[in-house]
Motif scaffolding. Structure first.
Motif, mmCIF file in Angstrom:
data_model
loop_
_atom_site.group_PDB
_atom_site.id
_atom_site.type_symbol
_atom_site.label_atom_id
_atom_site.label_comp_id
_atom_site.label_asym_id
_atom_site.label_seq_id
_atom_site.Cartn_x
_atom_site.Cartn_y
_atom_site.Cartn_z
ATOM 1 N N TRP A 123 -12.203 -20.853 -36.366
ATOM 2 C CA TRP A 123 -12.341 -19.802 -35.376
ATOM 3 C C TRP A 123 -13.645 -19.066 -35.649
ATOM 4 O O TRP A 123 -14.081 -18.950 -36.808
ATOM 5 C CB TRP A 123 -11.170 -18.814 -35.456
ATOM 6 C CG TRP A 123 -9.842 -19.416 -35.104
ATOM 7 C CD1 TRP A 123 -9.598 -20.641 -34.555
ATOM 8 C CD2 TRP A 123 -8.550 -18.789 -35.266
ATOM 9 N NE1 TRP A 123 -8.246 -20.821 -34.371
ATOM 10 C CE2 TRP A 123 -7.579 -19.711 -34.794
ATOM 11 C CE3 TRP A 123 -8.126 -17.564 -35.763
ATOM 12 C CZ2 TRP A 123 -6.215 -19.438 -34.813
ATOM 13 C CZ3 TRP A 123 -6.771 -17.279 -35.772
ATOM 14 C CH2 TRP A 123 -5.823 -18.204 -35.301
ATOM 15 N N ARG A 132 -20.692 -18.080 -28.330
ATOM 16 C CA ARG A 132 -19.280 -18.467 -28.491
ATOM 17 C C ARG A 132 -19.034 -19.842 -27.875
ATOM 18 O O ARG A 132 -18.380 -20.699 -28.474
ATOM 19 C CB ARG A 132 -18.357 -17.421 -27.848
ATOM 20 C CG ARG A 132 -18.361 -16.078 -28.566
ATOM 21 C CD ARG A 132 -17.170 -15.231 -28.149
ATOM 22 N NE ARG A 132 -17.136 -14.924 -26.732
ATOM 23 C CZ ARG A 132 -17.706 -13.859 -26.173
ATOM 24 N NH1 ARG A 132 -18.370 -12.993 -26.934
ATOM 25 N NH2 ARG A 132 -17.604 -13.633 -24.868
ATOM 26 N N LEU A 136 -18.022 -23.685 -29.722
ATOM 27 C CA LEU A 136 -16.955 -24.603 -29.319
ATOM 28 C C LEU A 136 -17.471 -26.030 -29.236
ATOM 29 O O LEU A 136 -16.755 -26.983 -29.563
ATOM 30 C CB LEU A 136 -16.369 -24.169 -27.976
ATOM 31 C CG LEU A 136 -15.665 -22.806 -27.949
ATOM 32 C CD1 LEU A 136 -15.222 -22.453 -26.527
ATOM 33 C CD2 LEU A 136 -14.465 -22.790 -28.889
ATOM 34 N N GLU A 141 -12.366 -24.337 -32.837
ATOM 35 C CA GLU A 141 -11.169 -24.438 -31.993
ATOM 36 C C GLU A 141 -11.084 -23.275 -31.015
ATOM 37 O O GLU A 141 -10.719 -23.441 -29.857
ATOM 38 C CB GLU A 141 -9.914 -24.469 -32.865
ATOM 39 C CG GLU A 141 -8.628 -24.613 -32.071
ATOM 40 C CD GLU A 141 -7.394 -24.433 -32.935
ATOM 41 O OE1 GLU A 141 -6.907 -23.289 -33.036
ATOM 42 O OE2 GLU A 141 -6.937 -25.426 -33.521
ATOM 43 N N GLN A 142 -11.418 -22.063 -31.506
ATOM 44 C CA GLN A 142 -11.384 -20.880 -30.653
ATOM 45 C C GLN A 142 -12.562 -19.974 -30.994
ATOM 46 O O GLN A 142 -13.036 -19.951 -32.145
ATOM 47 C CB GLN A 142 -10.082 -20.097 -30.833
ATOM 48 C CG GLN A 142 -8.834 -20.851 -30.382
ATOM 49 C CD GLN A 142 -7.622 -19.939 -30.290
ATOM 50 O OE1 GLN A 142 -7.574 -19.014 -29.487
ATOM 51 N NE2 GLN A 142 -6.632 -20.202 -31.138
ATOM 52 N N ALA A 143 -13.014 -19.219 -29.993
ATOM 53 C CA ALA A 143 -14.120 -18.282 -30.170
ATOM 54 C C ALA A 143 -13.724 -16.939 -29.569
ATOM 55 O O ALA A 143 -13.209 -16.885 -28.442
ATOM 56 C CB ALA A 143 -15.389 -18.807 -29.505
#
Length: 260
Positions: A123, A132, A136, A141-143
């Motif tokens: 993350w 962001r 990715l 996986e997530q931002a």
């Protein structure tokens, strides 16, 4: 003083090499980064933004044929720092959930790329939507926006931002987790909630640069995995002003490389 810590080139024997920028004192043995008298190129000795660079004997590692000159020149500072943080200092193992603060910076980009390639659940945070989104594409996986509430606590936080993100870095750790810090671009003095620190048994681990052996392992890691540094711009050294201007404006993702 000639600026620059990073560089790659051809040594007097005709070998393709990458420069190791940490210079330890003559009698020092072992981890060069622990030498109290260490320095890096461009501090006490002229740096790498030059046609010819002088370094102590042995202060180079072989450049793998798989890496371009531009890719090789990106490694000795931010990528080496990230490699040591991720594989030598952090207690988190592949499969762990980690948070990388300040996506888009040199160390953060290297961390994201290597961690994702090694099986970590990555993350990231950033104030910039563009950065962001780029994280990715590197495997995050997530931002999240800086300071955002996360879905779960994380096993480790990698922080090169410092003052602006410090409280958040400690707050999002699971009990027994660790924050690994290598810099303080937003300020070096930050308040620490000691109650949170001891009650949840958190760890604060400092990390600086890396050893020559780690730099050589880093080059083999990139050659073996196929991951590469993100390069924003390549410019001839005579146009270095354009590169510095781009950096000052924050209008970049990845490294700026000077050639000659």
């Amino acid at each position: 003083m000639v600026l620059g810590c990073d560089g790659a080139g051809i040594d007097p024997a005709g070998n393709e090499v990458i420069i190791y920028p940490v210079v330890a004192s003559p009698r020092w043995r072992g981890d060069e980064t622990l030498d109290p008298e260490r320095t890096v190129l461009s501090e006490r000795y002229p740096g790498t933004m030059a046609d010819h660079v002088w370094v102590p004997a042995g202060s180079t590692v072989p450049k793998p044929a798989e890496l371009s000159w531009e890719e090789a020149a990106c490694l000795p500072t931010s990528w080496l720092t990230a490699y040591k943080m991720l594989f030598s200092v952090s207690p988190a193992a592949p499969g762990s959930t980690i948070l990388i603060q300040g996506a888009g910076g040199g160390v953060s980009t290297a961390l994201t790329t290597m961690a994702a390639a090694s099986g970590f659940r990555v993350w990231v945070t950033s104030r910039s939507q563009e950065k962001r989104l780029h994280a990715l594409t590197l495997g995050a996986e997530q931002a999240f926006e800086s300071g955002a509430r996360l879905p779960n606590k994380v096993d480790a936080v990698f922080d090169s931002v410092g003052q602006a993100t410090w409280a958040h870095s400690l707050k999002v750790l699971r009990p027994g987790g660790a924050v690994i810090t290598c810099g303080a671009t937003s300020g070096s003095v930050a308040a620490t909630d000691l109650n949170r620190l001891f009650f949840t048994q958190l760890k604060i681990l400092g990390s600086t640069m890396g050893t020559r052996d780690e730099l050589e392992r880093l080059t083999r890691f990139l050659a073996g995995t196929g991951i590469r540094p993100t390069i924003d711009t390549v410019l001839p050294l005579c146009e270095a002003t354009k590169g510095f201007t781009k950096m000052l404006e924050g209008n970049l993702i990845g490294k700026i490389v000077f050639t000659h």
